[in-house]
Enzyme design. Sequence first.
Site, mmCIF file in Angstrom:
data_model
loop_
_atom_site.group_PDB
_atom_site.id
_atom_site.type_symbol
_atom_site.label_atom_id
_atom_site.label_comp_id
_atom_site.label_asym_id
_atom_site.label_seq_id
_atom_site.Cartn_x
_atom_site.Cartn_y
_atom_site.Cartn_z
ATOM 1 N N TYR A 131 31.872 23.512 40.636
ATOM 2 C CA TYR A 131 30.760 24.290 41.131
ATOM 3 C C TYR A 131 30.389 25.498 40.193
ATOM 4 C CZ TYR A 131 29.259 27.781 44.580
ATOM 5 O OH TYR A 131 28.359 28.720 45.131
ATOM 6 N N SER A 188 25.538 32.003 41.537
ATOM 7 C CA SER A 188 26.863 32.492 41.802
ATOM 8 C C SER A 188 27.688 33.547 40.876
ATOM 9 C CB SER A 188 28.051 31.330 42.246
ATOM 10 O OG SER A 188 29.145 31.915 42.579
#
Length: 266
Positions: free
Chosen positions: A174, A161
């Site tokens: 995350y 990400s």
Amino acid sequence: MATTAAAAAAAEMLPLKDRVAIVTGSSRGIGRAIALHLASLGAKLVVNYTSPGSSAQADAVAAEINSSSPGSAVSVRADVSDPAQVKSLFDAAEEAFGSPVHVLVNSAAVLDSKYPTIANTSVDDFDKTFSINARGAFLCCRESANRLKRGGGGRIVMLSSSLVAALKPNYGAYTASKAAVETMVKILAKELKGTGITANCVAPGPIATEMFFVGKTEEMINKVIQECPHSRLGETKDVAPLVGFLVTDAAEWINGQVVRVNGGYV
């Protein structure tokens, strides 16, 4: 000479012809787009899903691939956080297509839709995030390192990400889980010396998928759009071609890298 030219042209059009690819988390979202794109390049696909509720979606992806290339896709349920199930995923691929696996793309991931600060993140939510995102990536990397085809054409792509570069608040667990993946892949690429297998990360920015939208207010979404130089969210079609390139022979010299695909978001 004409035959040779025709073969070369066919190879260029279908650079993954008859290569077996597993794409985890490919019943929907970015994983689905990647699976369909790899199939368009000639690959035989294992469409992976985790929850029973995603079975119909995974079957639909496989059916779409098989509609244009019969026998080129199967759907297989497996939880990437479970080592036995990751092994069974590779077993199913080999059994379905009678060939070693050439390509592993790990797209399976979870995101806490409560968007808590680190101070407000529960241990259970932290553990769940790391179980799928980091442990799952590790298990997929480990199985791939031991079982992907040697001698050229072996490709590992982990989805990370762009938050690892952006370091936005409310994504602590995350982002940390994805940072672990990026570090692991850079090391794995070196450990695979001599095998012909490459290992890379693709790190999308905000992509208009179900996982992105869940739990976000309209204000949160608009803020993300305003932060992008293109003034839009990314789409799955912005990511899939990059993954497709990285798993072809043309990308052999790209190894141990993190490629951020985010429209300039970060």
